[in-house]
Design a protein around this motif. Sequence first.
Motif, short mmCIF file in Angstrom:
data_model
loop_
_atom_site.label_atom_id
_atom_site.label_comp_id
_atom_site.label_asym_id
_atom_site.label_seq_id
_atom_site.Cartn_x
_atom_site.Cartn_y
_atom_site.Cartn_z
N LEU A 159 0.79 -1.08 -0.19
CA LEU A 159 -0.09 0.13 -0.11
C LEU A 159 1.03 1.28 0.08
O LEU A 159 0.35 2.42 -0.71
CB LEU A 159 -0.89 0.00 1.20
CG LEU A 159 -1.89 1.10 1.41
CD1 LEU A 159 -2.87 1.15 0.28
CD2 LEU A 159 -2.68 1.10 2.71
N SER A 160 2.01 1.30 0.76
CA SER A 160 2.99 2.60 0.90
C SER A 160 3.42 2.79 -0.52
O SER A 160 3.68 3.69 -0.95
CB SER A 160 3.96 2.27 1.94
OG SER A 160 4.55 1.01 1.86
N ILE A 163 0.96 4.08 -2.83
CA ILE A 163 0.82 5.69 -2.68
C ILE A 163 1.85 6.44 -3.06
O ILE A 163 1.59 7.45 -3.69
CB ILE A 163 0.28 5.82 -1.27
CG1 ILE A 163 -0.97 5.03 -0.81
CG2 ILE A 163 0.35 6.91 -0.88
CD1 ILE A 163 -1.23 5.22 0.72
N ASN A 177 -5.74 11.68 0.78
CA ASN A 177 -5.69 10.31 1.10
C ASN A 177 -6.39 9.95 2.32
O ASN A 177 -5.75 10.61 3.52
CB ASN A 177 -4.11 9.91 1.05
CG ASN A 177 -3.64 8.37 1.26
OD1 ASN A 177 -4.88 7.49 1.38
ND2 ASN A 177 -2.70 8.12 1.97
N GLU A 178 -7.46 9.18 2.56
CA GLU A 178 -8.21 9.10 3.50
C GLU A 178 -7.97 7.43 3.86
O GLU A 178 -8.15 6.35 2.83
CB GLU A 178 -9.52 9.04 3.44
CG GLU A 178 -9.79 10.62 3.53
CD GLU A 178 -11.43 10.62 3.51
OE1 GLU A 178 -12.07 9.92 3.60
OE2 GLU A 178 -11.82 11.87 3.08
N GLU A 179 -7.28 6.69 5.05
CA GLU A 179 -7.13 5.57 5.42
C GLU A 179 -8.09 4.89 6.33
O GLU A 179 -8.43 5.65 7.22
CB GLU A 179 -5.65 5.24 5.92
CG GLU A 179 -5.37 3.64 6.31
CD GLU A 179 -3.98 3.91 6.83
OE1 GLU A 179 -3.67 2.50 7.32
OE2 GLU A 179 -3.14 4.81 6.63
N SER A 189 -5.99 -2.50 5.51
CA SER A 189 -5.85 -0.94 5.45
C SER A 189 -6.25 -0.67 3.91
O SER A 189 -5.84 -1.54 2.85
CB SER A 189 -4.55 -0.30 5.45
OG SER A 189 -4.26 -0.70 6.95
N SER A 191 -7.00 2.74 1.07
CA SER A 191 -6.91 4.04 1.09
C SER A 191 -7.90 4.75 -0.08
O SER A 191 -7.94 4.08 -0.96
CB SER A 191 -5.46 4.56 0.72
OG SER A 191 -4.60 4.49 1.85
N ILE A 193 -8.30 7.79 -2.29
CA ILE A 193 -7.49 8.74 -2.93
C ILE A 193 -8.52 9.66 -3.79
O ILE A 193 -9.18 9.19 -4.58
CB ILE A 193 -6.42 8.26 -3.45
CG1 ILE A 193 -5.49 7.52 -2.63
CG2 ILE A 193 -5.56 9.43 -4.27
CD1 ILE A 193 -4.25 6.82 -3.11
N ASP A 263 -4.55 -2.67 0.63
CA ASP A 263 -3.14 -3.38 0.98
C ASP A 263 -3.25 -4.76 0.76
O ASP A 263 -3.97 -5.48 0.95
CB ASP A 263 -2.85 -3.16 2.25
CG ASP A 263 -1.54 -3.43 3.01
OD1 ASP A 263 -0.76 -3.43 2.03
OD2 ASP A 263 -1.21 -3.46 4.09
#
Length: 506
Positions: A159-160, A163, A177-179, A189, A191, A193, A263
């Motif tokens: 996920l990171s 993003i 970006n809302e998680e 998780s 996100s 966007i 994720d």
Amino acid sequence: MKFKLPFNKKQPPIANDPVKEDIGRITPSKIDFIQSIKDATHDPSDLIVKFIPPNITLIYINNLVKDQTLNDHIITILQNNPNETPEIIKNALSVPVVNISTQLEETVKSLVNGTILIHVDGYPQAILANIATRESRSLSAPENESQVIGAQVGFNESLSTNISLVRRYIVSPDLCNEELKVGKRTNTSISIIYMNGIASDQMINTLRQRITNLDLDALIDSAILAEMIDDNSLSPFPQMLLTERPDRFCAGILNGKLGVIVDGSSMAIICPQSFIEFFESQEDQNLRWLIATFVRLLRFSAILLSVFLTPIYVGALTFHYEVIPQAFLVPLSESRALVPFPPVFEALLLEFIIELLREAGARLPTKIGQTIGIVGGIVIGTAAVQAGITSNILLIFVALSALASFTTPSYMMGNVIRVTRFPIIILAGYWGFYGIMLAFCFILIHLLRLSSLGAPYLSPFYPPRLQDMRDSIIRLPFPINTKRPEITRPGDQDKFDSEPVKPDKS
């Protein structure tokens, strides 16, 4: 008359009950804290407990933390500060994310996400140092959405990382970006966007509400999430696009659409999405407008060919001989002279064989799958014609239909086209061209009733929006397409100034 027994009556909770408040809190005793963590996690074999004299305890899950960071930035500092309070230790740790918690539930959730728990004997709190590491494959070219001109990098399962790819394309503070967390057991998780000031607030609230209202036990892939939040989950047609291309994802975000990244999944979700956009490729934006228009027209013609070519053959041979050209009747009758089956059974048999070969080629290893697809198709097709099971003309039509279905850029929409052919062939075998028209009207009515995140699925043709038709079946030059699509109801409709920059002739 009904009576309630006194002992069945529930007593109201006692306010400020000290027993209730103590449940779920971290105990100051080192032994009790370790036992509570083991009980909450069922004492797994990869749970590591380390002691740093005289009164510090470290607890973490092996392979979820960075070993070098643990040794250099946590254990070394703790050894140099053995008798300090949790607040002093927190300030001394050189880790970006460090918190102090007094709740056992929060501590356990952080532990399984790759956090180090630091407990000082005698203090009813734990220090949470996040040094999580996640195994992921390196970035590579997209496999399902390949293109010649354009970026050659795709999403992976991190996920990171995904993003960061999006932020590489859109370097703007307006990128939001809302998680969220989905799944009671997986705690996955995700996100959301979108671009602030461009995306519709109503669509953002609708998407956020649909995701937060999900009561799922587990969420493994973005395709499951897309089906759960669709406007019509029973429809075979996808209402949200799954893509593995960051450039296509970011292009949709800049047009006012919403994106969702899950994720553990290499496919991102774009919504809302119209039916026409499933047949568009990101490479169309990189080509000159005339070439892009030709490719799109070729693609849409291939889709119609894939869906209706075999049913038209079955309907013409079964009921409507008059539509067959006279010069074509003789070779057609010769090819079917030894075939004992009716055209509808013959077509369904060949379509079934084609799907078997396609599925076998997709499930086998790459080198073997290619061999099965080529050799199997040639051998089975030639043997079927020589044995009199099918005619060579129908074999050509079925092969063209299968080939045309591969022109769809979206894999999920390509699967819908593959499945749609079978009921249309059956209706053509029973009612001829009337059955084909019945199937076409049924599909059209179904598409008219569909929506994607509340937006009409057949936009821009229903309701008609002339502005959006400039980038639909055809793609006009960019200086003409100055507006964002109305399907997203964007806050800022203008993409750029329509006045071209005049060259300096001085």
